[in-house]
Design an enzyme around this catalytic site. Structure first.
Site, PDB file in Angstrom:
ATOM      1  N   ILE A   1      -9.836  14.065 -27.483  1.00  0.00           N
ATOM      2  CA  ILE A   1      -9.504  15.084 -26.472  1.00  0.00           C
ATOM      3  C   ILE A   1     -10.025  14.653 -25.100  1.00  0.00           C
ATOM      4  O   ILE A   1      -9.324  14.734 -24.087  1.00  0.00           O
ATOM      5  CB  ILE A   1     -10.110  16.443 -26.897  1.00  0.00           C
ATOM      6  CG1 ILE A   1      -9.600  16.814 -28.288  1.00  0.00           C
ATOM      7  CG2 ILE A   1      -9.771  17.532 -25.881  1.00  0.00           C
ATOM      8  CD1 ILE A   1     -10.310  17.972 -28.938  1.00  0.00           C
TER       9      ILE A   1
ATOM     10  N   PRO B   1      -7.062  13.104 -32.599  1.00  0.00           N
ATOM     11  CA  PRO B   1      -6.857  12.744 -31.198  1.00  0.00           C
ATOM     12  C   PRO B   1      -8.183  12.805 -30.442  1.00  0.00           C
ATOM     13  O   PRO B   1      -9.032  13.640 -30.754  1.00  0.00           O
ATOM     14  CB  PRO B   1      -5.895  13.825 -30.681  1.00  0.00           C
ATOM     15  CG  PRO B   1      -6.013  14.946 -31.663  1.00  0.00           C
ATOM     16  CD  PRO B   1      -6.406  14.342 -32.977  1.00  0.00           C
TER      17      PRO B   1
ATOM     18  N   ASN C   1     -19.672  19.138 -38.888  1.00  0.00           N
ATOM     19  CA  ASN C   1     -20.965  18.567 -38.497  1.00  0.00           C
ATOM     20  C   ASN C   1     -21.905  19.706 -38.100  1.00  0.00           C
ATOM     21  O   ASN C   1     -21.542  20.879 -38.200  1.00  0.00           O
ATOM     22  CB  ASN C   1     -20.778  17.558 -37.356  1.00  0.00           C
ATOM     23  CG  ASN C   1     -20.112  18.205 -36.166  1.00  0.00           C
ATOM     24  OD1 ASN C   1     -20.673  19.088 -35.535  1.00  0.00           O
ATOM     25  ND2 ASN C   1     -18.883  17.785 -35.865  1.00  0.00           N
TER      26      ASN C   1
ATOM     27  N   LYS D   1     -18.942   4.144 -23.704  1.00  0.00           N
ATOM     28  CA  LYS D   1     -18.056   5.318 -23.868  1.00  0.00           C
ATOM     29  C   LYS D   1     -17.477   5.762 -22.531  1.00  0.00           C
ATOM     30  O   LYS D   1     -16.319   6.153 -22.445  1.00  0.00           O
ATOM     31  CB  LYS D   1     -18.832   6.490 -24.486  1.00  0.00           C
ATOM     32  CG  LYS D   1     -18.549   6.650 -25.944  1.00  0.00           C
ATOM     33  CD  LYS D   1     -19.279   7.778 -26.624  1.00  0.00           C
ATOM     34  CE  LYS D   1     -19.265   7.472 -28.132  1.00  0.00           C
ATOM     35  NZ  LYS D   1     -20.222   8.218 -28.892  1.00  0.00           N
TER      36      LYS D   1
ATOM     37  N   ASP E   1     -14.209  13.135 -35.902  1.00  0.00           N
ATOM     38  CA  ASP E   1     -13.380  11.966 -35.573  1.00  0.00           C
ATOM     39  C   ASP E   1     -12.211  11.805 -36.539  1.00  0.00           C
ATOM     40  O   ASP E   1     -11.194  11.229 -36.191  1.00  0.00           O
ATOM     41  CB  ASP E   1     -14.243  10.693 -35.588  1.00  0.00           C
ATOM     42  CG  ASP E   1     -15.174  10.658 -34.379  1.00  0.00           C
ATOM     43  OD1 ASP E   1     -14.701  10.968 -33.275  1.00  0.00           O
ATOM     44  OD2 ASP E   1     -16.376  10.353 -34.539  1.00  0.00           O
TER      45      ASP E   1
HETATM   46  O1  PMT Z   1     -23.919  22.180 -30.326  1.00  0.00           O
HETATM   47  P1  PMT Z   1     -25.409  21.881 -30.263  1.00  0.00           P
HETATM   48  O2  PMT Z   1     -26.113  22.150 -31.579  1.00  0.00           O
HETATM   49  O3  PMT Z   1     -26.072  22.585 -29.101  1.00  0.00           O
HETATM   50  O4  PMT Z   1     -25.578  20.298 -30.029  1.00  0.00           O
HETATM   51  C1  PMT Z   1     -25.157  19.736 -28.828  1.00  0.00           C
HETATM   52  C2  PMT Z   1     -24.408  18.411 -29.075  1.00  0.00           C
HETATM   53  C3  PMT Z   1     -25.330  17.404 -29.702  1.00  0.00           C
HETATM   54  C4  PMT Z   1     -23.187  18.641 -29.994  1.00  0.00           C
HETATM   55  C5  PMT Z   1     -23.896  17.946 -27.657  1.00  0.00           C
HETATM   56  O5  PMT Z   1     -24.973  17.801 -26.801  1.00  0.00           O
HETATM   57  C6  PMT Z   1     -23.092  16.648 -27.767  1.00  0.00           C
HETATM   58  O6  PMT Z   1     -23.624  15.551 -27.782  1.00  0.00           O
HETATM   59  N1  PMT Z   1     -21.751  16.786 -27.870  1.00  0.00           N
HETATM   60  C7  PMT Z   1     -20.839  15.647 -28.117  1.00  0.00           C
HETATM   61  C8  PMT Z   1     -20.842  15.338 -29.597  1.00  0.00           C
HETATM   62  C9  PMT Z   1     -19.920  14.199 -29.928  1.00  0.00           C
HETATM   63  O7  PMT Z   1     -18.983  14.387 -30.649  1.00  0.00           O
HETATM   64  O8  PMT Z   1     -20.207  13.040 -29.309  1.00  0.00           O
HETATM   65  P2  PMT Z   1     -19.375  11.657 -29.512  1.00  0.00           P
HETATM   66  O9  PMT Z   1     -20.276  10.622 -28.973  1.00  0.00           O
HETATM   67  O10 PMT Z   1     -18.904  11.518 -30.927  1.00  0.00           O
HETATM   68  O11 PMT Z   1     -18.108  11.883 -28.593  1.00  0.00           O
HETATM   69  C10 PMT Z   1     -18.072  11.470 -27.247  1.00  0.00           C
HETATM   70  C11 PMT Z   1     -17.300  12.475 -26.417  1.00  0.00           C
HETATM   71  O12 PMT Z   1     -15.941  12.480 -26.821  1.00  0.00           O
HETATM   72  C12 PMT Z   1     -17.790  13.898 -26.484  1.00  0.00           C
HETATM   73  O13 PMT Z   1     -17.671  14.456 -25.197  1.00  0.00           O
HETATM   74  C13 PMT Z   1     -16.800  14.556 -27.445  1.00  0.00           C
HETATM   75  O14 PMT Z   1     -16.609  15.943 -27.146  1.00  0.00           O
HETATM   76  C14 PMT Z   1     -15.539  13.785 -27.151  1.00  0.00           C
HETATM   77  N2  PMT Z   1     -14.609  13.673 -28.288  1.00  0.00           N
HETATM   78  C15 PMT Z   1     -14.966  12.992 -29.421  1.00  0.00           C
HETATM   79  C16 PMT Z   1     -14.046  12.840 -30.444  1.00  0.00           C
HETATM   80  C17 PMT Z   1     -12.760  13.386 -30.281  1.00  0.00           C
HETATM   81  N3  PMT Z   1     -11.870  13.279 -31.254  1.00  0.00           N
HETATM   82  N4  PMT Z   1     -12.440  14.072 -29.171  1.00  0.00           N
HETATM   83  C18 PMT Z   1     -13.343  14.207 -28.165  1.00  0.00           C
HETATM   84  O15 PMT Z   1     -13.035  14.807 -27.137  1.00  0.00           O
END
Ligand code: PMT
Length: 404
Positions: free
Chosen positions: A305, A303, A209, A337, A277
């Protein structure tokens, strides 16, 4: 803030010595007094004349110099400084420091010093990874020696990996941090994830991504600036490792999970990485060939995390902060979330095309916790990181005693 601060710079042998010349310039232009000790090996790479010219002081290199001892003495040399910086710190000097040797002026001054010491390691990737070097550094860090770097990349020896000395401005920032000594998170250990993950399709292609790592790296830097011992687990990015932060580079979600688990125990976890994901269930070990029929990729879920960290047992961090990257109903999805992933806070941000959040320099955050939502204005990612670090420090600060 470096005006009139006195730095004793110990330069040991390594090709990175040329960066020490730049470091002296950067420190001098900030008003610091820089006094230098060179090891015999350092003089094979840069000349004492260059060091003396840039530091505007004489260079010390001989433990047995009658003149130097009568004028200054090696004990005074190390005690008159506010901070001792070793840059580059070679594998050899690190080993001699950890053994407590005092067989030349550099090691004698280090052993006689009662001041904070910051080392900037620089060496070949295999020397850096060697268990002896890692054990020596671990021992020094246990004794309170601070470390900056090394970074990853192409090394002077032609190999690639960890071992590059931190850049002069990164070392300056680390020096400022040590000397400013904001202690609010000192004694706390923080884990931050940053950047994207890459999930292989075959050895040459991957799913990923647009995360640049800017937000996660800024958060790691802000936590370290408040004194937290910070581990940054990052997917591939162009961002430099922040000063004073231990960077663990990874590629896949599975590697990110393993690196996070290896960092435990931690007090604070901030998951800013954009973890893929899904991964390809069984990526072949050979490049997929075109044969007229496009391949069908079967995906498996990675997974989570954040969820795993938030649901650990006895060693759950005191504070688990996740992000929510959303394109619609930003706060509503973030609330869901927060509950589903069992974290304490969610920083929700809009990542719709046109928001500029992925890869940009600014971000608009909605901090969601069990009590409600706090809307932050549009800020730079550094300002978001500083505000978050302040809030974390406040939430972990000992609460004043309640009187009946
Ligand atoms: O890196 P930049 O260009 O500065 O951009 C910043 C950002 C947009 C990446 C950052 O601000 C951000 O939003 N990071 C989380 C991105 C994300 O994957 O969001 P999500 O809504 O899909 O996931 C929710 C949370 O679960 C996040 O804390 C993510 O790290 C965590 N996660 C998601 C999937 C997974 N398999 N394991 C995780 O730990």
């Amino acid at each position: 803030m470096l005006q009139n601060r006195r730095i004793l710079l110990i330069i040991s042998g390594g090709i990175a010595g040329y960066k020490s010349l730049e470091l002296i310039r950067r420190l001098r232009e900030r008003g610091a007094a820089v006094r230098c000790i060179m090891t015999a090996a350092a003089k094979q790479f840069i000349t004492p004349l260059s060091v003396a010219s840039l530091s505007e002081d004489k260079v010390y290199d001989d433990l047995w110099s009658l003149t130097d001892e009568s004028e200054m003495g090696h004990i005074r040399l190390s005690r008159e400084a506010d901070l001792v910086v070793v840059a580059p710190a070679s594998a050899d000097l690190i080993a001699r420091m950890s053994a407590g040797l005092a067989d030349d002026l550099a090691t004698t001054a280090l052993l006689a010093s009662d001041k904070p010491v910051l080392v900037a390691p620089a060496m070949n990737v295999v020397m850096w990874a060697h268990p002896a070097t890692q054990a020596n550094l671990a021992l020094l860090e246990k004794r309170g020696v601070r470390r900056i770097g090394p970074g990853c990349g192409e090394l002077a020896c032609g190999e690639t990996g960890s071992g590059r000395m931190a850049e002069p401005l990164e070392i300056v920032a680390a020096i400022e941090r040590v000397l400013s000594g904001d202690p609010r998170l000192s004694g706390r250990r923080a884990l931050v994830t940053s950047g994207p993950t890459r999930e292989p399709i075959d050895p040459v292609r991957y799913i990923s991504n647009h995360s640049s790592g800017k937000q996660g790296h800024a958060i790691a830097a802000a936590l370290a600036a408040l004194g937290a011992d910070t581990v940054l687990v990052s997917g591939p990015t162009q961002e430099l490792a922040p000063a004073g932060v231990q960077l663990v580079p990874v590629e896949t979600a599975a590697q990110m999970l393993a690196a996070c688990e290896a960092a435990f125990p931690v007090d604070i976890a901030v998951m800013a990485a954009a973890v893929a994901d899904w991964r390809v269930e069984s990526a072949p070990g050979h490049k997929l060939k075109k044969n007229g029929t496009p391949p069908v990729l079967r995906l498996a879920e990675n997974p989570d995390i954040l969820s795993r960290i938030a649901q650990r047992g006895n060693d759950r961090p005191s504070l688990v902060v996740g992000f929510a990257a959303e394109t619609e109903d930003v706060v509503g999805n973030a609330r869901r979330k927060l509950r589903r992933k069992h974290c304490d806070w969610i920083l929700a941000n809009d990542v719709s095309p046109g928001s500029g959040t992925f890869g940009g320099d600014c971000n608009t955050i909605h901090l969601v916790d069990a009590k409600g939502v706090e809307d932050w204005p549009l800020m730079t990612k550094e300002a978001v990181a500083a505000r978050l670090a302040e809030r974390i420090a406040a939430s972990l600060a000992p609460q004043p005693a309640r009187h009946p």
